[in-house]
Enzyme design. Structure first.
Site, PDB file in Angstrom:
ATOM      1  N   LYS A  22       0.848  -1.207   0.000  1.00 40.33           N
ATOM      2  CA  LYS A  22       0.000   0.000   0.000  1.00 40.33           C
ATOM      3  C   LYS A  22       0.874   1.243   0.000  1.00 40.33           C
ATOM      4  CE  LYS A  22      -1.600   1.453   4.107  1.00 40.33           C
ATOM      5  NZ  LYS A  22      -1.279   2.824   4.489  1.00 40.33           N
ATOM      6  N   ASN A  23       1.922   1.232   0.839  1.00 39.22           N
ATOM      7  CA  ASN A  23       2.731   2.449   1.031  1.00 39.22           C
ATOM      8  C   ASN A  23       3.730   2.683  -0.088  1.00 39.22           C
ATOM      9  OD1 ASN A  23       1.241   2.835   3.270  1.00 39.22           O
ATOM     10  ND2 ASN A  23       2.834   2.315   4.735  1.00 39.22           N
ATOM     11  N   ARG A 102      -4.368  10.826   4.542  1.00 38.85           N
ATOM     12  CA  ARG A 102      -3.357  11.888   4.578  1.00 38.85           C
ATOM     13  C   ARG A 102      -2.316  11.709   3.477  1.00 38.85           C
ATOM     14  NH1 ARG A 102      -0.674  13.490   7.945  1.00 38.85           N
ATOM     15  NH2 ARG A 102       1.417  13.175   7.250  1.00 38.85           N
ATOM     16  N   CYS A 126      -4.433  12.332  12.910  1.00 42.47           N
ATOM     17  CA  CYS A 126      -5.149  11.049  12.826  1.00 42.47           C
ATOM     18  C   CYS A 126      -4.949  10.359  14.179  1.00 42.47           C
ATOM     19  CB  CYS A 126      -4.598  10.210  11.687  1.00 42.47           C
ATOM     20  SG  CYS A 126      -3.004   9.531  12.056  1.00 42.47           S
ATOM     21  N   ARG A 131       0.869  14.407  12.960  1.00 41.94           N
ATOM     22  CA  ARG A 131       1.327  14.121  11.586  1.00 41.94           C
ATOM     23  C   ARG A 131       1.351  15.391  10.715  1.00 41.94           C
ATOM     24  NH1 ARG A 131      -0.971   8.478   9.704  1.00 41.94           N
ATOM     25  NH2 ARG A 131       0.875   8.534   8.380  1.00 41.94           N
ATOM     26  N   PRO A 132       2.143  16.365  11.126  1.00 40.70           N
ATOM     27  CA  PRO A 132       2.249  17.618  10.364  1.00 40.70           C
ATOM     28  C   PRO A 132       2.943  17.391   9.008  1.00 40.70           C
ATOM     29  CG  PRO A 132       3.927  17.512  12.051  1.00 40.70           C
ATOM     30  CD  PRO A 132       3.047  16.321  12.268  1.00 40.70           C
ATOM     31  N   ASP A 134       5.149  19.939   7.882  1.00 41.07           N
ATOM     32  CA  ASP A 134       6.065  21.095   7.830  1.00 41.07           C
ATOM     33  C   ASP A 134       7.344  20.805   7.047  1.00 41.07           C
ATOM     34  OD1 ASP A 134       7.685  20.714  11.052  1.00 41.07           O
ATOM     35  OD2 ASP A 134       6.387  19.319  10.001  1.00 41.07           O
ATOM     36  N   ASP A 316       5.304   0.364  11.822  1.00 41.89           N
ATOM     37  CA  ASP A 316       4.070  -0.270  11.351  1.00 41.89           C
ATOM     38  C   ASP A 316       3.956  -1.712  11.803  1.00 41.89           C
ATOM     39  OD1 ASP A 316       3.852   1.452   8.134  1.00 41.89           O
ATOM     40  OD2 ASP A 316       3.479   2.074  10.201  1.00 41.89           O
ATOM     41  N   ILE A 338       8.622   6.799  16.590  1.00 38.73           N
ATOM     42  CA  ILE A 338       8.247   7.508  15.360  1.00 38.73           C
ATOM     43  C   ILE A 338       7.000   8.373  15.553  1.00 38.73           C
ATOM     44  CG2 ILE A 338       7.663   7.221  12.911  1.00 38.73           C
ATOM     45  CD1 ILE A 338      10.509   6.249  13.638  1.00 38.73           C
ATOM     46  N   ARG A 408      -8.369  -0.655   4.910  1.00 39.83           N
ATOM     47  CA  ARG A 408      -7.472   0.326   4.277  1.00 39.83           C
ATOM     48  C   ARG A 408      -6.128  -0.317   3.930  1.00 39.83           C
ATOM     49  NH1 ARG A 408      -6.890   5.797   7.418  1.00 39.83           N
ATOM     50  NH2 ARG A 408      -5.531   5.983   5.601  1.00 39.83           N
TER      51      ARG A 408
HETATM   52  C1  EPZ Z   1       4.462   6.804   6.181  1.00 37.24           C
HETATM   53  O1  EPZ Z   1       3.691   7.805   6.812  1.00 37.24           O
HETATM   54  C2  EPZ Z   1       3.561   5.583   6.110  1.00 37.24           C
HETATM   55  N1  EPZ Z   1       2.386   5.895   5.298  1.00 37.24           N
HETATM   56  C3  EPZ Z   1       3.142   5.177   7.520  1.00 37.24           C
HETATM   57  O2  EPZ Z   1       2.359   4.004   7.412  1.00 37.24           O
HETATM   58  C4  EPZ Z   1       4.401   4.860   8.328  1.00 37.24           C
HETATM   59  O3  EPZ Z   1       4.031   4.529   9.645  1.00 37.24           O
HETATM   60  C5  EPZ Z   1       5.325   6.086   8.319  1.00 37.24           C
HETATM   61  O4  EPZ Z   1       5.619   6.475   6.962  1.00 37.24           O
HETATM   62  C6  EPZ Z   1       6.641   5.805   9.034  1.00 37.24           C
HETATM   63  O5  EPZ Z   1       7.297   4.736   8.410  1.00 37.24           O
HETATM   64  C7  EPZ Z   1       2.494   5.881   3.946  1.00 37.24           C
HETATM   65  O6  EPZ Z   1       3.563   5.621   3.397  1.00 37.24           O
HETATM   66  C8  EPZ Z   1       1.245   6.181   3.171  1.00 37.24           C
HETATM   67  P1  EPZ Z   1       6.578  10.146   8.227  1.00 37.24           P
HETATM   68  P2  EPZ Z   1       4.237   9.344   6.834  1.00 37.24           P
HETATM   69  O7  EPZ Z   1       6.471  11.406   7.438  1.00 37.24           O
HETATM   70  O8  EPZ Z   1       4.965   9.613   5.569  1.00 37.24           O
HETATM   71  C9  EPZ Z   1       6.907  13.433  11.638  1.00 37.24           C
HETATM   72  C10 EPZ Z   1       0.499   2.649   7.807  1.00 37.24           C
HETATM   73  O9  EPZ Z   1       0.084   2.091   8.825  1.00 37.24           O
HETATM   74  N2  EPZ Z   1       6.810  14.435  10.553  1.00 37.24           N
HETATM   75  O10 EPZ Z   1       7.737   9.236   7.997  1.00 37.24           O
HETATM   76  O11 EPZ Z   1       3.093  10.207   7.191  1.00 37.24           O
HETATM   77  C11 EPZ Z   1       5.595  12.671  11.805  1.00 37.24           C
HETATM   78  O12 EPZ Z   1       4.688  13.390  12.607  1.00 37.24           O
HETATM   79  C12 EPZ Z   1       0.990   4.077   7.860  1.00 37.24           C
HETATM   80  O13 EPZ Z   1       0.583   2.102   6.686  1.00 37.24           O
HETATM   81  C13 EPZ Z   1       6.926  15.786  10.861  1.00 37.24           C
HETATM   82  O14 EPZ Z   1       7.098  16.156  12.015  1.00 37.24           O
HETATM   83  O15 EPZ Z   1       5.257   9.275   8.049  1.00 37.24           O
HETATM   84  C14 EPZ Z   1       6.039  11.381  12.447  1.00 37.24           C
HETATM   85  O16 EPZ Z   1       6.159  11.571  13.846  1.00 37.24           O
HETATM   86  C15 EPZ Z   1       0.800   4.670   9.228  1.00 37.24           C
HETATM   87  N3  EPZ Z   1       6.820  16.691   9.854  1.00 37.24           N
HETATM   88  C16 EPZ Z   1       7.428  11.154  11.836  1.00 37.24           C
HETATM   89  O17 EPZ Z   1       7.844  12.412  11.292  1.00 37.24           O
HETATM   90  C17 EPZ Z   1       6.630  16.322   8.536  1.00 37.24           C
HETATM   91  O18 EPZ Z   1       6.557  17.192   7.653  1.00 37.24           O
HETATM   92  C18 EPZ Z   1       7.441  10.133  10.712  1.00 37.24           C
HETATM   93  O19 EPZ Z   1       6.466  10.531   9.786  1.00 37.24           O
HETATM   94  C19 EPZ Z   1       6.510  14.942   8.253  1.00 37.24           C
HETATM   95  C20 EPZ Z   1       6.616  14.013   9.264  1.00 37.24           C
END
Ligand code: EPZ
Length: 429
Positions: A22-23, A102, A126, A131-132, A134, A316, A338, A408
């Protein structure tokens, strides 16, 4: 709403075909916006998130066709999507779609790179955290985009019409930010360097597909990606990488039920940290080129695990391993590094009799003999599936409510678990 009913105590054995990730499929689909030629993506899983992304792209004017393949003798199944972003009429991702998924924010990068403008609803938080985005916005500003936040929308515009390459360091590893900026950088003017970039296999899958479209990306599989911008990308045909989280979940089901399960259609190399955790818990893992077998014949052992960006242990898989820790001999520690709120499954596991103490981003889990069936509620995708693992083992019949979260991210889960010997069926809540 749908509910799953599971009668525990069955030992699961057999083979299960791993679906496309999916990801990986979600960013690959969004990348169709970067070219006016056709992108043909195969091994796309049958999931509601994929349908949501397809609806968003069609809403923008993408011409999309879907062909469903029957599972053949080589376990090949999934869907083939043909996406052509020739007549894009909309550069906007509306709130009612983004709030449901998202990952929709990943259209921002390709829209900015190809059309110089985009309007994306802020995703909102969520169940697992704020999950910002920025990091995404910081990077695009460095590449020359002007970003305004108005009425819950990100309004982005590239001054001078074309993004320019930049040297970008992400404060912490972000999968989505890496993917969003990676797609945009392929058409930027000049060179972009992404430092502290995510190197999850799904990011590599996206980079490999972009290179097959004419992009110039190096450093794939490392935390530093370099992208030399080109004028245009062409279409391609690409097969989605196997889902390492789905595979890990089925292997965990062998641990939960003292079973013997082989997941087919995946290389062990993309999930070694997860396999090492299973082995530390006393499970036997057999690695072949395109499959992995887990055998659990002795009681599980307590361990300490910390979630980390790839190649570390994936967040995950945190809920699934937490479930195995509940029935291991001794006291285990799970550290979630994370997301700030990814323990929503804990109160539900406690309803099933688990002995878990939450201390900040740590869980201290003392093993019990077995779970006791109860009515529980799914809260997010991976939490739902950890409750299934507990129910498969529990004494009695468990009901899991709000399983739309499951749909999902897990393709035909009742079918696949029933084929392994589980007594599981879906009913109305
Ligand atoms: C991806 O989410 C995956 N989703 C998530 O899988 C997965 O848990 C996550 O990566 C971590 O591996 C998809 O690929 C669709 P991140 P993502 O940006 O990209 C912080 C599932 O169950 N952050 O790596 O949203 C954030 O808040 C889902 O399949 C910022 O602060 O994750 C988090 O604490 C859940 N600012 C950390 O980084 C930003 O601009 C990691 O988030 C972006 C992220």
């Amino acid at each position: 709403m749908d509910k799953l009913v599971i009668e525990g105590g069955k030992t699961l054995t057999g083979k299960v075909m791993v679906a496309g990730a999916k990801n990986a499929a979600l960013p690959l689909m969004a990348a169709c916006l970067i070219t006016d030629e056709t992108l043909k993506i195969s091994n796309v899983p049958h999931l509601s998130d994929i349908t949501t992304m397809a609806n968003l792209l069609v809403h923008m004017g993408v011409d999309l066709s879907i062909e469903s393949l029957k599972e053949d003798e080589n376990f090949q199944s999934g869907r083939v999507l043909c996406l052509t972003a020739k007549n894009i009429s909309e550069h906007r991702a509306p709130y009612d779609i983004v709030r449901r998924m998202r990952a929709s924010v990943i259209v921002l990068g390709p829209l900015l790179a190809r059309f110089g403008e985009a309007e994306i609803s802020l995703p909102g938080g969520c169940a697992i955290g704020a999950r910002p985005i920025d990091y995404h916005l910081m990077a695009f500003e460095k590449m020359g985009a002007k970003i305004d936040l108005e009425e819950g929308y990100v309004k982005a515009k590239v001054e001078g019409g074309r993004l320019k390459g930049a040297d970008i360091t992400f404060p912490t590893v972000s999968v989505g930010a890496t993917e969003n900026v990676l797609i945009a950088a392929t058409l930027a003017k000049g060179k972009t360097i992404l430092r502290n970039a995510a190197c999850e296999p799904e990011v590599g899958d996206l980079a490999n597909m972009l290179n097959s479209m004419g992009a110039k990306i190096t450093g794939i599989g490392t935390h530093t990606l370099e992208i030399e911008g080109v004028e245009k990308l062409h279409g391609t045909e690409y097969r989605v990488i196997a889902d390492r989280i789905e595979a890990g979940t089925y292997l965990a089901a062998a641990g939960a039920t003292g079973g013997d399960i082989e997941v087919v259609g995946i290389s062990p190399d993309i999930m070694s940290s997860t396999l090492e955790v299973f082995e530390k818990m006393g499970m036997k893992i057999e690695r072949k080129e395109n499959s992995i077998r887990a055998i659990s014949t002795t009681p599980l052992l307590a361990i300490k695990v910390s979630t980390q960006p790839h190649p570390g242990f994936p967040t995950d898989m945190q809920a699934q391993i937490s479930t195995l820790m509940c029935i291991a001999e001794g006291t285990s520690i799970m550290e979630e590094n994370i997301f700030e709120n990814r323990f929503m499954h804990v109160p539900e596991l406690q309803r099933l009799g688990a002995n878990i103490v939450v201390d900040g981003n740590f869980l201290s889990i003392t093993g019990i003999k077995n779970f006791k069936a109860a009515e529980v509620m799914a809260t997010d995708l991976r939490a739902s599936v950890c409750l299934i693992l507990a129910a498969l083992r529990a004494e009695g019949t468990t009901g899991i409510n709000r399983v739309y979260h499951l749909d999902r991210g897990y393709e035909r889960i009742e079918e696949k678990l029933s084929a392994l010997g589980a007594t599981i069926y879906r009913t109305k809540d």
